[in-house]
Design a protein around this motif. Structure first.
Motif, PDB file in Angstrom:
ATOM      1  N   ILE A 335      41.710  40.906  42.294  1.00 21.83           N
ATOM      2  CA  ILE A 335      40.721  39.942  42.165  1.00 21.83           C
ATOM      3  C   ILE A 335      40.683  38.057  42.198  1.00 21.83           C
ATOM      4  O   ILE A 335      41.498  37.517  41.999  1.00 21.83           O
ATOM      5  N   GLN A 354      38.193  41.899  44.939  1.00 20.91           N
ATOM      6  CA  GLN A 354      36.616  41.889  44.992  1.00 20.91           C
ATOM      7  C   GLN A 354      36.666  40.068  45.299  1.00 20.91           C
ATOM      8  O   GLN A 354      37.936  39.161  44.359  1.00 20.91           O
ATOM      9  N   ARG A 356      35.424  37.120  43.270  1.00 16.83           N
ATOM     10  CA  ARG A 356      35.210  36.524  42.020  1.00 16.83           C
ATOM     11  C   ARG A 356      34.349  35.352  42.376  1.00 16.83           C
ATOM     12  O   ARG A 356      35.501  34.417  41.664  1.00 16.83           O
ATOM     13  N   ASN A 385      31.228  40.368  43.103  1.00 22.71           N
ATOM     14  CA  ASN A 385      31.057  40.105  41.686  1.00 22.71           C
ATOM     15  C   ASN A 385      29.499  39.618  41.200  1.00 22.71           C
ATOM     16  O   ASN A 385      29.473  38.715  42.590  1.00 22.71           O
ATOM     17  N   CYS A 517      43.602  45.511  37.934  1.00 22.62           N
ATOM     18  CA  CYS A 517      43.386  44.001  38.530  1.00 22.62           C
ATOM     19  C   CYS A 517      43.981  43.610  38.232  1.00 22.62           C
ATOM     20  O   CYS A 517      45.417  43.378  36.726  1.00 22.62           O
TER      21      CYS A 517
END
Length: 567
Positions: A335, A354, A356, A385, A517
């Motif tokens: 992330i 991801q 974010r 996200n 994660c």
């Protein structure tokens, strides 16, 4: 309120104490018999307080004899001297005097222990499902309305009982939309939380049992597959006592109701004949295990008044409603907050990432850079996200391409963002399910149930360890809750929160999540990121190679595997 001291030489903590003030069923199906089985299944100590004696068998109730107020007082006074309760649950209370007595004792206990006030679960037993002698006069109903409902932590009527408590003719018939309104009207009479059970519903979904929950934490339809059995004696008692026992263990009302739903489904699955009429449901140890280990399935929770999306679009199917999530082989889910970091992480070998980036400012540029970087990685998955509209705009209209030739795009939402979606936005998101991978966060049992009901592609369990990335009220899930999530989720689970070191990844990888994660472990420049990934990957593989715990003996009360409270 509970005693944590133990006798000399005994180091085991005492279980919380639950008083059940209810009726004695001579058939052994409902009342205190069912309450005892339910409390045992959750590892809570039940004190059975007799409020009424019945003469009944499996085909009906022939007579009811309430105890005197003096006799009820004597039982409660004796218990108070040595075994004060964390929770009181009521069942059959056969006279207004007994209702008044319970209310006075609740007030007394709460006044004596204001820091840990006793919870009150009211199961308004107003009649027997098998028929026979009525249990509640108008005077008893009035006493419930005036004295118990305003003090109730949780009220658990079926639809007919809910209507009768509100002064409406008793019936299990009627439109489904009536039930949320009944619960709202009941909450206006004082209960903190209400669950209207639907097992007795005469119409509606024949494949699922739909309970409406209206709690401080969540509202919605709590759904489980209907168990086809003629033996259902004690179902309501089992549900109410299961919720009371979960409250005694420290769970919030919404999570307690998820556990009660599982318990009741399991008890129905193990019901048996005991006479010529409906036999008793049998709550037992092991209900909270995953379905693969003989436990009950995880119920699904809907969004507001909507049925769970899974029921609307693919009832009975165990596949995700949205596009499936293919876990990364190395078990790492990175992330990062910029498109540049997405490119660097891909270059370092990560294949599940991801973006974010919370702010709208600059999002387009970061998203374009991330999409440009991932286009060349056919085996990669990129989640965005929150900003689901931007993801839909970036997807091809005809759907996701073959995963062999193109990367996979998805969106990850927190449940606050999910609940904040309007009707049109929910419809747009749902209509895009054939071309979208959907990840949903979960921090509690009710959020896990809701994520499963939405048909998510993956469910995040967190925070598994203390984290400062977000300011959250949740207690860390730890390894025990993560294992519970993995055992119960119908889709892959990823662990998130506080995973900072290789040792963290190794320990939590042993719990069986599809991915772990990493956020802060990827901090630093591109060189630092490149150097960190191999060690993180090795830690995950080492954790996956650790031997799992021995099979649990479901018949041993010491091995009741329950998740710990999260709030």
């Amino acid at each position: 309120m509970r005693h944590d001291t133990t006798p000399a030489g005994n180091t085991a903590p005492r279980p919380p104490i639950l008083w059940s003030i209810a009726g004695l069923d001579t058939a052994g199906g409902a009342g205190l018999s069912a309450d005892q089985r339910a409390a045992d299944a959750l590892g809570v100590h039940l004190c059975p307080v007799v409020a009424a004696m019945t003469a009944q068998h499996s085909k009906g109730v022939q007579a009811v004899q309430p105890v005197t107020a003096a006799w009820l007082e004597a039982q409660l006074r004796a218990l108070m001297q040595d075994m004060p309760p964390a929770v009181i649950k009521t069942g059959l209370l056969g006279s207004p005097e007994l209702v008044h007595m319970v209310a006075r004792w609740v007030d007394r206990l709460r006044a004596d222990h204001p820091a840990h006030p006793v919870a009150l679960v009211v199961d308004p037993v107003l009649g027997a499902s098998a028929g026979g002698t009525a249990f509640a006069s108008e005077a008893v109903l009035d006493a419930y309305q005036r004295h118990l409902l305003p003090r109730a932590t949780l009220l658990t009527p079926n639809r007919a009982e809910a209507r009768r408590l509100l002064g409406i003719p008793s019936s299990h018939e009627g439109p489904r939309d009536e039930v949320p309104d009944l619960a709202g009207a009941l909450r206006l009479l004082g209960p903190d939380n209400v669950a209207i059970t639907g097992g007795d519903a005469a119409s509606g979904d024949s494949l699922h049992c739909l309970d409406w929950i209206d709690t401080d934490q969540a509202q919605g339809w709590l759904c489980a597959p209907r168990v086809e059995t003629p033996h259902h004696h004690g179902t309501g008692c089992t549900f109410a006592t299961g919720a009371a026992a979960a409250l005694a263990l420290g769970h919030t009302a919404a999570d307690a109701l998820v556990l009660a739903k599982k318990l009741t489904h399991h008890a129905l699955s193990h019901a048996h004949a005991a006479g010529q009429g409906p036999g008793p449901v049998m709550a037992r140890h092991g209900f909270a295990q995953g379905p693969a280990h003989g436990g009950a399935p995880l119920p699904w929770l809907g969004l507001g008044r909507e049925l769970p999306w899974r029921l609307q679009h693919q009832a009975g199917d165990t596949a995700p409603l949205f596009q499936p999530f293919i876990p990364p082989a190395d078990g790492l889910y990175g992330i990062v907050n910029t498109g540049e970091r997405i490119a660097q992480a891909l270059d370092a070998g990560l294949r599940c990432l991801q973006l974010r980036h919370k702010a709208r400012e600059g999002l387009s540029a970061h998203l374009a850079q991330a999409l440009g970087a991932i286009t060349a990685q056919a085996d990669a998955t990129l989640f965005i996200n929150d900003h689901w509209q931007d993801v839909l705009a970036a997807l091809p209209a005809e759907g996701l391409s073959d995963a062999v030739s193109a990367p996979t795009l998805g969106v990850h939402l927190g449940q606050e963002d999910l609940l904040a979606l309007g009707t049109a936005d929910r419809r747009t998101l749902l209509d895009s399910r054939h071309r979208l991978v959907l990840g949903l966060s979960s921090h509690s049992l009710w959020e896990l149930a809701r994520a499963a009901g939405c048909g998510a592609s993956l469910i995040a369990c967190g925070p598994v360890q203390p984290t400062t990335t977000k300011n959250m009220p949740w207690r860390p899930q730890g390894q025990d809750n993560l294992r519970w999530w993995v055992a119960h989720s119908p889709v892959p689970v990823v662990a998130i929160g506080g995973l900072l070191t290789s040792d963290d990844l190794r320990r939590f990888a042993a719990c069986g999540p599809a991915a772990l994660c990493v956020v802060r472990a990827l901090d630093g420049d591109a060189h630092t990121l490149h150097a960190a990934v191999p060690a993180l990957r090795q830690a995950v593989q080492a954790g996956r190679g650790m031997p799992m715990s021995a099979p649990v003996d479901l018949g041993n009360p010491a091995n009741v595997q329950l998740p710990h409270p999260v709030l």
